[in-house]
Structure formats: C-alpha cells, structure tokens
Enzyme design. Structure first.
Site, PDB file in Angstrom:
ATOM      1  N   LYS A  63     -68.946  -9.219  28.222  1.00 25.00           N
ATOM      2  CA  LYS A  63     -69.663  -9.046  26.950  1.00 25.00           C
ATOM      3  C   LYS A  63     -70.955  -8.246  27.145  1.00 25.00           C
ATOM      4  CE  LYS A  63     -70.206 -13.486  26.119  1.00 25.00           C
ATOM      5  NZ  LYS A  63     -69.590 -14.092  27.325  1.00 25.00           N
ATOM      6  N   ARG A 123     -71.862 -19.764  20.037  1.00 23.67           N
ATOM      7  CA  ARG A 123     -71.110 -20.363  21.148  1.00 23.67           C
ATOM      8  C   ARG A 123     -70.554 -21.727  20.772  1.00 23.67           C
ATOM      9  NH1 ARG A 123     -73.730 -17.566  25.812  1.00 23.67           N
ATOM     10  NH2 ARG A 123     -72.835 -18.288  27.733  1.00 23.67           N
ATOM     11  N   ARG A 176     -71.210 -11.001  40.666  1.00 23.94           N
ATOM     12  CA  ARG A 176     -72.155 -10.309  39.760  1.00 23.94           C
ATOM     13  C   ARG A 176     -73.548 -10.187  40.381  1.00 23.94           C
ATOM     14  NH1 ARG A 176     -72.519 -12.150  33.647  1.00 23.94           N
ATOM     15  NH2 ARG A 176     -73.163 -14.155  34.491  1.00 23.94           N
ATOM     16  N   ARG A 205     -77.888 -14.122  39.537  1.00 25.61           N
ATOM     17  CA  ARG A 205     -78.367 -15.118  38.571  1.00 25.61           C
ATOM     18  C   ARG A 205     -78.258 -16.518  39.156  1.00 25.61           C
ATOM     19  NH1 ARG A 205     -75.869 -14.027  32.699  1.00 25.61           N
ATOM     20  NH2 ARG A 205     -75.671 -16.270  32.850  1.00 25.61           N
ATOM     21  N   ARG A 227     -70.134 -24.020  33.473  1.00 22.87           N
ATOM     22  CA  ARG A 227     -70.216 -23.051  32.361  1.00 22.87           C
ATOM     23  C   ARG A 227     -68.827 -22.770  31.796  1.00 22.87           C
ATOM     24  NH1 ARG A 227     -72.803 -18.359  35.258  1.00 22.87           N
ATOM     25  NH2 ARG A 227     -72.709 -17.254  33.278  1.00 22.87           N
TER      26      ARG A 227
HETATM   27  P1  AMP Z   1     -75.239 -16.215  29.254  1.00 22.82           P
HETATM   28  O1  AMP Z   1     -76.223 -15.266  29.860  1.00 22.82           O
HETATM   29  O2  AMP Z   1     -74.759 -15.765  27.914  1.00 22.82           O
HETATM   30  O3  AMP Z   1     -74.117 -16.568  30.201  1.00 22.82           O
HETATM   31  O4  AMP Z   1     -76.040 -17.579  28.971  1.00 22.82           O
HETATM   32  C1  AMP Z   1     -76.675 -18.289  30.051  1.00 22.82           C
HETATM   33  C2  AMP Z   1     -76.968 -19.714  29.592  1.00 22.82           C
HETATM   34  O5  AMP Z   1     -77.864 -19.682  28.462  1.00 22.82           O
HETATM   35  C3  AMP Z   1     -75.773 -20.505  29.122  1.00 22.82           C
HETATM   36  O6  AMP Z   1     -75.067 -21.111  30.194  1.00 22.82           O
HETATM   37  C4  AMP Z   1     -76.433 -21.536  28.213  1.00 22.82           C
HETATM   38  O7  AMP Z   1     -77.078 -22.555  28.963  1.00 22.82           O
HETATM   39  C5  AMP Z   1     -77.532 -20.707  27.545  1.00 22.82           C
HETATM   40  N1  AMP Z   1     -77.063 -20.079  26.281  1.00 22.82           N
HETATM   41  C6  AMP Z   1     -76.920 -18.753  26.023  1.00 22.82           C
HETATM   42  N2  AMP Z   1     -76.480 -18.543  24.777  1.00 22.82           N
HETATM   43  C7  AMP Z   1     -76.345 -19.762  24.216  1.00 22.82           C
HETATM   44  C8  AMP Z   1     -75.914 -20.233  22.946  1.00 22.82           C
HETATM   45  N3  AMP Z   1     -75.517 -19.382  21.979  1.00 22.82           N
HETATM   46  N4  AMP Z   1     -75.902 -21.574  22.720  1.00 22.82           N
HETATM   47  C9  AMP Z   1     -76.292 -22.444  23.670  1.00 22.82           C
HETATM   48  N5  AMP Z   1     -76.697 -22.084  24.890  1.00 22.82           N
HETATM   49  C10 AMP Z   1     -76.729 -20.755  25.178  1.00 22.82           C
END
Ligand code: AMP
Length: 238
Positions: free
Chosen positions: A28, A103, A147, A180, A191
């Site tokens: 994404k 999400r 990554r 990360r 996750r």
């Molecule tokens: P990402 O970079 O999109 O993988 O997000 C990293 C982390 O941020 C996720 O594992 C969640 O803990 C938090 N996070 C990101 N977007 C959301 C969302 N829309 N709702 C809840 N938690 C989020």
C-alpha cells in the site's frame, strides 16, 4: 497522456478519495507514493502520522505507542480524530489517498459519515474508490522481514526483492536505511492477526457498497501499479 505505468490517465480529472486496502506488507505504501506523484493528491498514511507522533513524543504518540509496539490497532477514536484533522487541511481538497485507514468496520462507517459532512461534500463530491491489494501470507512475511525504509525520503526497499545499490544505504540521498521497530517476527505475527480479525471484514463492507476493486499484488511492481491506476479510473466512472 501516458501514465508512469503505461496507462492513459487524465491527470486533470478530479480523483477524489482513494482508499488502499491490504494486509501489512501488501504494498500500500509503495503504491500510494506512485499514485500521489501521478495524480498530485497527498498520501495520508495513518501509520506514518502515528510514528511521527511517537517520535515527537506528543500526547497522541504516547497513547498510541503501547498498541503499536505490540502490533495491535490503536483505538478507533484516537485514529479517527487524527484523520479528521488531516483531511481538513487544504492539500486534501482535490482528493487524497488513505493508506492504512480505515482498518476496522467502525472506522469505515465513521469515514462514510465524515465524507457526507457538508465540508467534504462541497470539496470533493466523488465517492471513494477502494483498491484492495491481494498478497499471500508467505509473501507478506518475506516482504515485512525484508523491508527497509529511508528515514530521510521515506523510500521503501526490500533486501530480497528491491535492494538498494549499496547495502543499508538509500539510493536517493545516501541515508542509512532503517528497519521498522514493528517489523520484528513476533510483532509481524500480531499485526497479521489484527489484520485478519479486524481489517479483513472491510473487504465485504466495501464489496457490498459496490466500491471494491481488487488488484493482484504479487505481480511485478509495474504491473501492480498499472492495475491500481486502472482500478482508480474505473472506480471514478461509477
Ligand atoms: P502501518 O504503518 O500502516 O503498518 O501501521 C503501523 C501501526 O500503526 C499499526 O500496526 C497500528 O498499531 C497503527 N495503525 C495505523 N493505522 C491504523 C488504523 N487505521 N487504526 C488503528 N491503528 C492503526
């Protein structure tokens, strides 16, 4: 006009909101950056905004950090308030790309309500286009463990499939690449569980609305991009 991925794209047309769905590691973020460059609309990555809040030690960052470290979702209310603030900014007037939001079904319902608000209706009457990137479990694991990200320009690499020219170094600006914190195997497993339990139901939610476009995310990157652009154009015609 020829688009980056060889598709004909009318860049002057209003794009409206684009929602990118897919598991962590589905691509994404990478696709969002290409769509952003192409259509000139901003990428709103809730993960990036949360990580920035954590790094700056804001109140939101302190609350979110505990959930993120465990690979759990941050509570809906915190994320929705953050997204509402971001979408009201001027650069979102012609459209925006949501990367990592919604999400949960509750977030999606909240977003539907927000976009019906007069402020957003006037700015951007086009309904959202939802693009889902499909990638299998083993490939997701490979992508997440491999990554690496440039902390300066945000470019995303993968040590297995898209390595930098010099190990651990960004091709663009020479910064040392970072892994990360939540890309450790233990947190990745959490996750992916959170994705299955809380995010997967969104596919049906948007399918029922007739808004869902599916893209096969395991093809060559340029093919994924071409399909994503096509999906956005098709979705916009509805
Ligand atoms: P990402 O970079 O999109 O993988 O997000 C990293 C982390 O941020 C996720 O594992 C969640 O803990 C938090 N996070 C990101 N977007 C959301 C969302 N829309 N709702 C809840 N938690 C989020």
């Amino acid at each position: 006009m020829e688009g980056r991925a060889g598709t004909a794209v009318d860049v002057k047309s209003k794009v409206g909101p684009v929602i990118l769905l897919g598991a962590p590691g589905a691509g994404k973020g990478t696709q969002a950056k290409l769509i952003m460059q192409h259509y000139g609309i901003p990428q709103i990555s809730t993960g990036d905004i949360l990580r920035d809040n954590v790094a700056r030690g804001t109140g939101l960052g302190r609350k979110a950090n505990a959930f993120m470290d465990k690979g759990e979702l941050v509570p809906d209310q915190l994320v929705c308030d953050m997204v509402a603030d971001r979408l009201r900014q001027a650069d979102c007037a012609q459209g925006f790309i949501l990367d990592g939001f919604p999400r949960t079904v509750a977030q999606a319902e909240w977003l539907d309500g927000l976009l019906k608000d007069q402020f957003f209706e006037k700015r951007c009457s086009a309904p959202p286009v939802v693009v889902n990137f499909r990638v299998g479990y083993n490939e997701l694991l490979r992508r997440l463990t491999g990554r690496r990200t440039c902390p300066t320009c945000g470019r995303i690499y993968n040590i297995y499939s898209q390595p930098p020219r010099v190990a651990d170094t960004c091709d663009v600006d020479g910064s040392k690449l970072a892994t990360r914190k939540d890309d450790s195997e233990e947190v990745i497993a959490e996750r992916l569980k959170a994705y299955e339990r809380q995010t997967l139901p969104l596919i049906d939610y948007y399918r029922r609305q007739g808004r869902l476009r599916e893209v096969e995310g395991e093809q060559a990157p340029e093919k994924v991009t071409a399909e994503a652009f096509r999906a956005i154009q098709d979705g916009n015609r509805l």
